[in-house]
Design a protein around this motif. Structure first.
Motif, PDB file in Angstrom:
ATOM      1  N   PHE A   1      -3.911  -0.259   7.560  1.00 18.87           N
ATOM      2  CA  PHE A   1      -4.136  -1.257   6.529  1.00 18.87           C
ATOM      3  C   PHE A   1      -5.486  -1.669   6.015  1.00 18.87           C
ATOM      4  CE2 PHE A   1       0.033  -3.040   8.328  1.00 18.87           C
ATOM      5  CZ  PHE A   1       0.686  -2.690   7.228  1.00 18.87           C
ATOM      6  N   ALA A   2      -5.808  -1.557   4.829  1.00 19.01           N
ATOM      7  CA  ALA A   2      -7.079  -1.888   4.166  1.00 19.01           C
ATOM      8  C   ALA A   2      -7.058  -3.310   3.868  1.00 19.01           C
ATOM      9  CB  ALA A   2      -7.414  -1.127   3.070  1.00 19.01           C
ATOM     10  N   ILE A   3      -7.848  -4.223   4.260  1.00 14.67           N
ATOM     11  CA  ILE A   3      -7.862  -5.669   3.903  1.00 14.67           C
ATOM     12  C   ILE A   3      -8.998  -6.104   2.949  1.00 14.67           C
ATOM     13  CG2 ILE A   3      -8.344  -8.049   4.917  1.00 14.67           C
ATOM     14  CD1 ILE A   3      -5.706  -6.822   5.974  1.00 14.67           C
ATOM     15  N   PHE A   4      -8.881  -6.823   1.868  1.00 12.41           N
ATOM     16  CA  PHE A   4      -9.869  -7.164   1.028  1.00 12.41           C
ATOM     17  C   PHE A   4      -9.778  -8.516   0.990  1.00 12.41           C
ATOM     18  CE2 PHE A   4      -8.412  -3.018  -0.059  1.00 12.41           C
ATOM     19  CZ  PHE A   4      -9.378  -2.104  -0.353  1.00 12.41           C
ATOM     20  N   GLU A   5     -10.877  -9.481   1.221  1.00  4.35           N
ATOM     21  CA  GLU A   5     -10.751 -10.828   1.217  1.00  4.35           C
ATOM     22  C   GLU A   5     -11.801 -11.237  -0.188  1.00  4.35           C
ATOM     23  OE1 GLU A   5     -11.704 -12.945   4.801  1.00  4.35           O
ATOM     24  OE2 GLU A   5     -10.810 -11.467   5.783  1.00  4.35           O
ATOM     25  N   PHE A   6     -11.267 -12.147  -0.948  1.00  5.43           N
ATOM     26  CA  PHE A   6     -11.650 -12.701  -2.162  1.00  5.43           C
ATOM     27  C   PHE A   6     -11.807 -14.072  -2.036  1.00  5.43           C
ATOM     28  CE2 PHE A   6      -9.478  -8.865  -3.273  1.00  5.43           C
ATOM     29  CZ  PHE A   6     -10.279  -8.133  -4.033  1.00  5.43           C
ATOM     30  N   PRO A   7     -12.699 -14.934  -2.951  1.00  2.00           N
ATOM     31  CA  PRO A   7     -12.790 -16.196  -3.202  1.00  2.00           C
ATOM     32  C   PRO A   7     -11.538 -16.717  -3.761  1.00  2.00           C
ATOM     33  CG  PRO A   7     -14.212 -15.179  -4.745  1.00  2.00           C
ATOM     34  CD  PRO A   7     -13.920 -14.064  -3.867  1.00  2.00           C
TER      35      PRO A   7
ATOM     36  N   PRO B   1       4.975   1.119   8.556  1.00  2.00           N
ATOM     37  CA  PRO B   1       5.304   1.968   7.505  1.00  2.00           C
ATOM     38  C   PRO B   1       6.135   0.905   6.432  1.00  2.00           C
ATOM     39  CG  PRO B   1       6.266   2.958   9.328  1.00  2.00           C
ATOM     40  CD  PRO B   1       5.364   1.816   9.669  1.00  2.00           C
ATOM     41  N   VAL B   2       6.948  -0.147   6.769  1.00  3.79           N
ATOM     42  CA  VAL B   2       7.773  -0.590   5.736  1.00  3.79           C
ATOM     43  C   VAL B   2       7.375  -2.043   6.184  1.00  3.79           C
ATOM     44  CG1 VAL B   2       9.933  -1.178   5.256  1.00  3.79           C
ATOM     45  CG2 VAL B   2       9.635   0.886   6.034  1.00  3.79           C
ATOM     46  N   TYR B   3       6.619  -2.630   5.196  1.00  2.00           N
ATOM     47  CA  TYR B   3       6.205  -3.945   5.570  1.00  2.00           C
ATOM     48  C   TYR B   3       6.507  -4.767   4.352  1.00  2.00           C
ATOM     49  CZ  TYR B   3       1.966  -2.644   2.537  1.00  2.00           C
ATOM     50  OH  TYR B   3       0.893  -2.358   1.513  1.00  2.00           O
ATOM     51  N   GLN B   4       6.649  -6.024   4.487  1.00  2.00           N
ATOM     52  CA  GLN B   4       7.342  -6.858   3.386  1.00  2.00           C
ATOM     53  C   GLN B   4       6.273  -8.062   3.245  1.00  2.00           C
ATOM     54  OE1 GLN B   4       9.943  -6.192   1.934  1.00  2.00           O
ATOM     55  NE2 GLN B   4      11.032  -4.490   3.223  1.00  2.00           N
TER      56      GLN B   4
ATOM     57  N   MET C   1      -3.874  -7.182   1.187  1.00  2.00           N
ATOM     58  CA  MET C   1      -3.551  -6.070   2.123  1.00  2.00           C
ATOM     59  C   MET C   1      -2.795  -5.063   1.457  1.00  2.00           C
ATOM     60  SD  MET C   1      -1.415  -7.229   5.572  1.00  2.00           S
ATOM     61  CE  MET C   1      -1.346  -5.910   7.188  1.00  2.00           C
ATOM     62  N   GLN C   2      -3.265  -3.644   1.776  1.00  2.00           N
ATOM     63  CA  GLN C   2      -2.352  -2.478   1.190  1.00  2.00           C
ATOM     64  C   GLN C   2      -2.538  -1.331   2.418  1.00  2.00           C
ATOM     65  OE1 GLN C   2      -4.683  -1.855  -2.279  1.00  2.00           O
ATOM     66  NE2 GLN C   2      -5.615   0.156  -1.369  1.00  2.00           N
ATOM     67  N   ARG C   3      -1.801  -0.461   2.119  1.00  2.00           N
ATOM     68  CA  ARG C   3      -1.793   0.911   2.876  1.00  2.00           C
ATOM     69  C   ARG C   3      -3.090   1.562   2.371  1.00  2.00           C
ATOM     70  NH1 ARG C   3       3.002   1.565   0.450  1.00  2.00           N
ATOM     71  NH2 ARG C   3       4.825   0.930   1.596  1.00  2.00           N
ATOM     72  N   LYS C   4      -4.021   1.828   3.371  1.00  2.25           N
ATOM     73  CA  LYS C   4      -5.129   2.726   3.032  1.00  2.25           C
ATOM     74  C   LYS C   4      -4.793   4.026   2.249  1.00  2.25           C
ATOM     75  CE  LYS C   4      -9.776   3.800   3.961  1.00  2.25           C
ATOM     76  NZ  LYS C   4     -10.816   3.261   4.480  1.00  2.25           N
ATOM     77  N   ASN C   5      -3.588   4.670   2.721  1.00  2.00           N
ATOM     78  CA  ASN C   5      -3.045   5.909   2.184  1.00  2.00           C
ATOM     79  C   ASN C   5      -1.862   5.325   1.832  1.00  2.00           C
ATOM     80  OD1 ASN C   5      -1.588   8.113   1.352  1.00  2.00           O
ATOM     81  ND2 ASN C   5      -2.785   9.466   2.427  1.00  2.00           N
ATOM     82  N   THR C   6      -1.540   5.549   0.097  1.00  2.00           N
ATOM     83  CA  THR C   6      -0.362   4.924  -0.285  1.00  2.00           C
ATOM     84  C   THR C   6       1.057   5.771  -0.161  1.00  2.00           C
ATOM     85  OG1 THR C   6      -0.646   6.045  -2.558  1.00  2.00           O
ATOM     86  CG2 THR C   6      -1.709   3.870  -2.288  1.00  2.00           C
ATOM     87  N   LYS C   7       1.061   6.914   0.377  1.00  2.00           N
ATOM     88  CA  LYS C   7       2.005   7.660   0.805  1.00  2.00           C
ATOM     89  C   LYS C   7       2.732   6.704   2.040  1.00  2.00           C
ATOM     90  CE  LYS C   7       3.617  12.190   1.937  1.00  2.00           C
ATOM     91  NZ  LYS C   7       3.251  13.491   2.151  1.00  2.00           N
ATOM     92  N   ILE C   8       3.849   6.433   2.027  1.00  2.00           N
ATOM     93  CA  ILE C   8       4.826   5.928   3.025  1.00  2.00           C
ATOM     94  C   ILE C   8       4.767   6.997   4.196  1.00  2.00           C
ATOM     95  CG2 ILE C   8       6.878   4.874   3.707  1.00  2.00           C
ATOM     96  CD1 ILE C   8       6.900   3.617   0.990  1.00  2.00           C
TER      97      ILE C   8
END
Length: 127
Positions: A18-24, A51-54, A4-11
């Motif tokens: 959030f962009a979600i990517f699932e992998f095996p 904005p501030v996720y942990q 899971m990551q920000r779609k745009n990396t600028k806080i």
């Protein structure tokens, strides 16, 4: 594996998500694994952004994502991985005035730890 990551990396970017990517899940015998775009099982955007996720944990097809900076805002956002949306937001800012760092669910208890103070706290009524 869910990444899971920000779609745009600028806080603080407006209209972020959030962009979600699932992998095996790799086999234990694989010592080092490098995922590529070809390995993505599924990817999608969640319409909610914190904005501030942990730290986070996954249980029962849901991501339990901690966020916030303490007394101003702190909580756990619960995202349904099948429905691709936020299911619930649980504020803890009035319970613990410190910045949440992570969450885990152990033996039916939802436990959060908070930065800088060594505080671990059980959060009630999550499920």
């Amino acid at each position: 594996i869910v990444y899971m990551q920000r779609k745009n990396t600028k806080i603080g970017e407006k209209n972020n998500c959030f962009a979600i990517f699932e992998f095996p899940l790799p086999k234990l015998k694989e010592k080092e694994v490098t995922f590529t775009d070809a390995d993505v099982l599924e990817s999608y955007d969640l319409d909610t952004y914190l904005p501030v996720y942990q730290g986070a944990c996954i249980k029962g097809g849901k991501i339990y994502q901690t966020y916030g900076t303490g007394a101003k805002s702190a909580g756990i956002a619960i995202f349904d991985l099948k429905a691709h949306k936020m299911e619930r937001n649980v504020s803890v800012k009035n319970v613990i005035p410190y910045e949440p760092q992570s969450v885990c669910i152990y033996k039916g208890k939802t436990i959060m730890n908070f930065g800088g103070k060594g505080v671990v706290y059980e959060i009630k009524d999550i499920d």
